[in-house]
Structures are given as structure tokens and as C-alpha cells.
Design a protein around this motif. Structure first.
Motif, mmCIF file in Angstrom:
data_model
loop_
_atom_site.group_PDB
_atom_site.id
_atom_site.type_symbol
_atom_site.label_atom_id
_atom_site.label_comp_id
_atom_site.label_asym_id
_atom_site.label_seq_id
_atom_site.Cartn_x
_atom_site.Cartn_y
_atom_site.Cartn_z
ATOM 1 N N ALA A 75 0.860 -1.174 0.000
ATOM 2 C CA ALA A 75 0.000 0.000 0.000
ATOM 3 C C ALA A 75 0.904 1.235 0.000
ATOM 4 C CB ALA A 75 -0.891 -0.005 1.234
ATOM 5 N N VAL A 76 0.311 2.380 -0.224
ATOM 6 C CA VAL A 76 1.063 3.628 -0.243
ATOM 7 C C VAL A 76 0.749 4.427 1.005
ATOM 8 C CG1 VAL A 76 1.426 5.809 -1.454
ATOM 9 C CG2 VAL A 76 1.074 3.701 -2.753
ATOM 10 N N GLY A 77 1.801 4.869 1.679
ATOM 11 C CA GLY A 77 1.619 5.694 2.871
ATOM 12 C C GLY A 77 2.211 7.067 2.660
ATOM 13 N N PHE A 78 1.568 8.049 3.253
ATOM 14 C CA PHE A 78 2.050 9.428 3.175
ATOM 15 C C PHE A 78 2.656 9.798 4.528
ATOM 16 C CE2 PHE A 78 1.696 14.062 2.969
ATOM 17 C CZ PHE A 78 2.128 14.290 1.667
ATOM 18 N N ALA A 79 3.877 10.316 4.505
ATOM 19 C CA ALA A 79 4.544 10.693 5.750
ATOM 20 C C ALA A 79 3.655 11.642 6.539
ATOM 21 C CB ALA A 79 5.889 11.343 5.442
ATOM 22 N N ARG A 80 3.496 11.339 7.818
ATOM 23 C CA ARG A 80 2.613 12.163 8.634
ATOM 24 C C ARG A 80 3.223 13.541 8.863
ATOM 25 N NH1 ARG A 80 -1.201 10.254 12.043
ATOM 26 N NH2 ARG A 80 -0.262 11.174 13.868
ATOM 27 N N PRO A 81 2.452 14.571 8.597
ATOM 28 C CA PRO A 81 2.971 15.936 8.715
ATOM 29 C C PRO A 81 3.533 16.237 10.093
ATOM 30 C CG PRO A 81 0.846 15.953 7.613
ATOM 31 C CD PRO A 81 1.082 14.544 8.101
#
Ligand code: ZN
Length: 84
Positions: free
Chosen positions: A3-9
Motif C-alpha cells: 500500500a502507499v503511505g504518506f509521511a505524517r505531517p
């Protein structure tokens, strides 16, 4: 499957511009990525990310904004397949 994860701001820091430039990470998915949408997971490189179930790692991982470590790990995954 990844899956694709976005770095948490909230994990970003101004001292690490590379992370701002490469916010996309691969998350090992044991369920369909769409089911993981919005969940906070550990990326294969160890980063804490939030899953974007609508994105595909095959596509995102080929781009410049993907985490280099995750790209390397997922690209080398073929070597692990004989263990499984
Ligand atoms: Zn990563």
C-alpha cells in the motif's frame, strides 16, 4: 503487495528536507490497500505514515516523490520471495 503511505505531517521536521520532498512510502499490506485507507502504519523503511488506499505503490514508487529507501526495499523484494 504494497500500500502507499504518506509521511505524517506531524513527523516532519524542518531539518529534514528530503522527507518533505519524498513523502510517499511503501507499506506492506496484508489486506487490500483500500481497506487500510487512513490507517497509521509503519512503512517498510520504518517511517510512520498514513495509508492512502487510493494510491498504488507500483505507480507512486516509480515517481520522484517516493521514499528512496522504500523504493530500494520493494525493488529488492524478489530476493525474499524464495523464503516465502
Ligand atoms: Zn520509506
Amino acid at each position: 503487495m504494497y500500500a502507499v503511505g504518506f509521511a505524517r505531517p506531524d513527523r516532519w521536521s524542518r531539518g529534514r528536507p528530503a522527507e518533505d520532498a519524498c513523502p510517499w512510502h511503501a507499506v506492506e499490506a496484508h489486506r487490500p490497500p483500500v481497506e487500510l485507507d487512513g490507517e497509521v502504519e509503519l512503512a517498510v523503511c520504518g517511517a510512520v505514515v498514513q495509508v492512502w488506499g487510493s494510491q498504488k505503490w507500483e505507480r507512486v514508487g516509480a515517481g520522484r516523490t517516493a521514499c528512496p529507501a522504500c523504493r530500494q526495499i520493494t525493488a529488492g523484494n524478489r530476493h525474499l520471495s524464495r523464503a516465502g
